[in-house]
Scaffold this motif. Structure first.
Motif, PDB file in Angstrom:
ATOM      1  N   SER A 253       0.845  -1.186   0.000  1.00 41.74           N
ATOM      2  CA  SER A 253       0.000   0.000   0.000  1.00 41.74           C
ATOM      3  C   SER A 253       0.885   1.242   0.000  1.00 41.74           C
TER       4      SER A 253
ATOM      5  N   LYS B  97      -8.591  -0.229  -0.134  1.00 40.31           N
ATOM      6  CA  LYS B  97      -7.672  -1.372  -0.076  1.00 40.31           C
ATOM      7  C   LYS B  97      -6.637  -1.318  -1.205  1.00 40.31           C
ATOM      8  N   GLN B  98      -6.406  -0.125  -1.726  1.00 38.91           N
ATOM      9  CA  GLN B  98      -5.484   0.065  -2.843  1.00 38.91           C
ATOM     10  C   GLN B  98      -4.078  -0.410  -2.502  1.00 38.91           C
ATOM     11  N   ARG B  99      -3.513  -1.219  -3.385  1.00 44.14           N
ATOM     12  CA  ARG B  99      -2.139  -1.696  -3.255  1.00 44.14           C
ATOM     13  C   ARG B  99      -1.511  -1.610  -4.633  1.00 44.14           C
TER      14      ARG B  99
END
Length: 64
Positions: free
Chosen positions: A18, A56-58
């Motif tokens: 992240s 939940k951005q990675r």
């Protein structure tokens, strides 16, 4: 070493991270991290693992 190079190297040894994890591991500011990630995204060197606005951005390295 540039921020982009440091992120590239970090993603070599991690499947995905992240923005907060990258910021913490490299000691960069959030804005510097995001700027470098955007440059890498535009160059198709990294990709998002979730939709753009997802909490939940990675990011992960693009494998060719």
């Amino acid at each position: 070493m540039t921020s982009e190079a440091m992120i590239r190297e970090l993603l070599e040894s991690n499947s995905s991270l992240s923005t907060a994890e990258i910021t913490s591991k490299l000691g960069l500011s959030r804005s510097a991290t995001q700027y470098a990630l955007n440059k890498l995204l535009n160059a198709n060197e990294v990709e998002r693992t979730a939709p753009l606005r997802s909490p939940k951005q990675r990011y992960r390295k693009v494998t060719h």
